[in-house]
Motif scaffolding. Structure first.
Motif, PDB file in Angstrom:
ATOM      1  N   PHE A 135       0.803  -1.169  -0.165  1.00  0.00           N
ATOM      2  CA  PHE A 135       0.089  -0.170  -0.003  1.00  0.00           C
ATOM      3  C   PHE A 135       0.801   1.386   0.136  1.00  0.00           C
ATOM      4  O   PHE A 135       0.382   2.580  -0.517  1.00  0.00           O
ATOM      5  N   VAL A 136       1.980   1.125   0.420  1.00  0.00           N
ATOM      6  CA  VAL A 136       3.074   2.354   0.092  1.00  0.00           C
ATOM      7  C   VAL A 136       3.189   2.775  -1.217  1.00  0.00           C
ATOM      8  O   VAL A 136       2.967   4.021  -1.773  1.00  0.00           O
ATOM      9  N   LEU A 137       3.617   1.469  -1.978  1.00  0.00           N
ATOM     10  CA  LEU A 137       3.531   1.849  -3.489  1.00  0.00           C
ATOM     11  C   LEU A 137       2.270   2.430  -4.086  1.00  0.00           C
ATOM     12  O   LEU A 137       2.198   3.320  -4.773  1.00  0.00           O
ATOM     13  N   SER A 138       1.270   1.856  -3.799  1.00  0.00           N
ATOM     14  CA  SER A 138      -0.176   2.357  -4.025  1.00  0.00           C
ATOM     15  C   SER A 138      -0.268   3.748  -3.728  1.00  0.00           C
ATOM     16  O   SER A 138      -0.906   4.587  -4.475  1.00  0.00           O
ATOM     17  N   TRP A 139       0.001   4.091  -2.491  1.00  0.00           N
ATOM     18  CA  TRP A 139      -0.440   5.651  -1.979  1.00  0.00           C
ATOM     19  C   TRP A 139       0.442   6.733  -2.900  1.00  0.00           C
ATOM     20  O   TRP A 139      -0.114   7.714  -3.255  1.00  0.00           O
ATOM     21  N   PHE A 140       1.852   6.300  -3.211  1.00  0.00           N
ATOM     22  CA  PHE A 140       2.381   7.279  -3.871  1.00  0.00           C
ATOM     23  C   PHE A 140       2.469   7.156  -5.379  1.00  0.00           C
ATOM     24  O   PHE A 140       2.687   8.388  -6.290  1.00  0.00           O
ATOM     25  N   ARG A 141       2.335   6.027  -5.853  1.00  0.00           N
ATOM     26  CA  ARG A 141       2.057   5.910  -7.385  1.00  0.00           C
ATOM     27  C   ARG A 141       0.752   5.881  -7.857  1.00  0.00           C
ATOM     28  O   ARG A 141       0.412   6.254  -8.986  1.00  0.00           O
ATOM     29  N   LEU A 142      -0.336   5.412  -7.112  1.00  0.00           N
ATOM     30  CA  LEU A 142      -1.628   5.227  -7.594  1.00  0.00           C
ATOM     31  C   LEU A 142      -2.629   6.133  -6.930  1.00  0.00           C
ATOM     32  O   LEU A 142      -3.739   6.273  -7.335  1.00  0.00           O
ATOM     33  N   GLY A 143      -2.486   6.866  -5.758  1.00  0.00           N
ATOM     34  CA  GLY A 143      -2.916   7.604  -5.318  1.00  0.00           C
ATOM     35  C   GLY A 143      -4.110   7.299  -4.186  1.00  0.00           C
ATOM     36  O   GLY A 143      -4.198   6.092  -3.887  1.00  0.00           O
ATOM     37  N   PRO A 144      -4.460   8.301  -3.328  1.00  0.00           N
ATOM     38  CA  PRO A 144      -5.144   7.838  -1.748  1.00  0.00           C
ATOM     39  C   PRO A 144      -6.460   7.128  -2.218  1.00  0.00           C
ATOM     40  O   PRO A 144      -6.738   6.294  -1.572  1.00  0.00           O
ATOM     41  N   PHE A 163      -7.323   3.598  -0.668  1.00  0.00           N
ATOM     42  CA  PHE A 163      -8.386   3.313   0.354  1.00  0.00           C
ATOM     43  C   PHE A 163      -9.312   2.280  -0.285  1.00  0.00           C
ATOM     44  O   PHE A 163      -9.865   1.439   0.430  1.00  0.00           O
ATOM     45  N   LYS A 164      -9.696   2.440  -1.425  1.00  0.00           N
ATOM     46  CA  LYS A 164     -10.327   1.359  -2.102  1.00  0.00           C
ATOM     47  C   LYS A 164      -9.806  -0.004  -2.116  1.00  0.00           C
ATOM     48  O   LYS A 164     -10.551  -1.164  -1.541  1.00  0.00           O
ATOM     49  N   ARG A 202     -11.145  -2.215 -12.776  1.00  0.00           N
ATOM     50  CA  ARG A 202     -11.992  -1.413 -13.635  1.00  0.00           C
ATOM     51  C   ARG A 202     -12.767  -0.151 -12.521  1.00  0.00           C
ATOM     52  O   ARG A 202     -13.197   0.732 -13.146  1.00  0.00           O
ATOM     53  N   HIS A 203     -12.289  -0.445 -11.533  1.00  0.00           N
ATOM     54  CA  HIS A 203     -13.020   0.540 -10.436  1.00  0.00           C
ATOM     55  C   HIS A 203     -11.914   1.249  -9.723  1.00  0.00           C
ATOM     56  O   HIS A 203     -12.155   1.778  -8.684  1.00  0.00           O
ATOM     57  N   GLN A 204     -10.763   1.010 -10.195  1.00  0.00           N
ATOM     58  CA  GLN A 204      -9.546   1.715  -9.690  1.00  0.00           C
ATOM     59  C   GLN A 204      -9.455   1.282  -8.218  1.00  0.00           C
ATOM     60  O   GLN A 204      -9.199   1.919  -7.246  1.00  0.00           O
TER      61      GLN A 204
END
Length: 211
Positions: free
Chosen positions: A78-87, A91-92, A138-140
């Motif tokens: 989730f660290v990669l997700s937070w910085f690369r794909l956004g909050p 969260f989803k 498909r829903h990010q």
């Protein structure tokens, strides 16, 4: 003659935004599909790739619930997700991981398979997981782990998320030859291919415009 939507100032080629209801429905449905597929894998003694595969091995070795290991091992991604794909994506995805973890832990109390052929479990369970992941992506959202990495590589580099997922899953499953009988590994490989095929064929860059 101009397209009617262009006359009204609307671009018919623009992505159609998902509502909060769309996202919530996809998150719940996708997570339940993944959880049911994982439950079938676990009942048949199969593996899948990525974080889920490691979680299965830890569960088989310790006797503790798969959902516990799946949740804990997904957290670093989730660290990669937070910085690369956004909050929002993070969260989803966290919600999806939590839901899958809870559902797979509770599954033995509400779902029982009196007869489940491992080959059928590998194909049908793989398809269920694949369609669940497809709905989430498909829903990010995602179910964490390699799924997050695959989504980022598709968005940032244009690599197929399905092919990335399938490649990593096959490596992890084949590595299980050290601890599992060849027949179980072969059945797990079929499951990994089933998951990856759903994503590779249906989640290609530019094919789906919903956001």
């Amino acid at each position: 003659m101009a397209h009617p939507m262009l006359v009204m100032g609307m671009d018919p080629t623009a992505p159609a935004a998902h509502s909060w209801f769309d996202d919530t429905h996809a998150l719940i449905a996708g997570s339940l599909f993944v959880a049911l597929g994982m439950t079938m894998f676990g009942h048949a003694g199969l593996l899948t790739g990525g974080v889920a595969g490691v979680a299965f091995l830890a569960s088989y070795a310790s006797g503790l619930p798969f959902g516990l290991f799946f949740f804990l091992l997904s957290l670093p991604f989730f660290v990669l997700s937070w910085f690369r794909l956004g909050p929002a994506f993070t969260f989803k995805s966290f919600g999806a991981v939590a839901l899958v973890s809870v559902c797979t832990t509770l599954a033995p109390k509400v779902v029982r398979f009196e007869l489940l052929n491992p080959w059928l479990a590998s194909v049908l369970g793989g398809f269920l997981i694949g369609f669940g992941l497809l709905a989430l992506l498909r829903h990010q959202a995602s179910v964490g782990g390699v799924n997050i990495l695959a989504q980022w590589l598709q968005q940032a580099r244009g690599y197929s998320a399905g092919k990335v997922q399938m490649s990593v899953d096959l490596v992890v499953v084949l590595a299980a030859l050290w601890v599992l009988p060849p027949l179980q590994v072969a059945q797990s490989v079929v499951g990994a291919v089933a998951i990856g095929a759903i994503l590779a064929l249906n989640h290609k860059p530019g094919r789906y415009l919903g956001v």
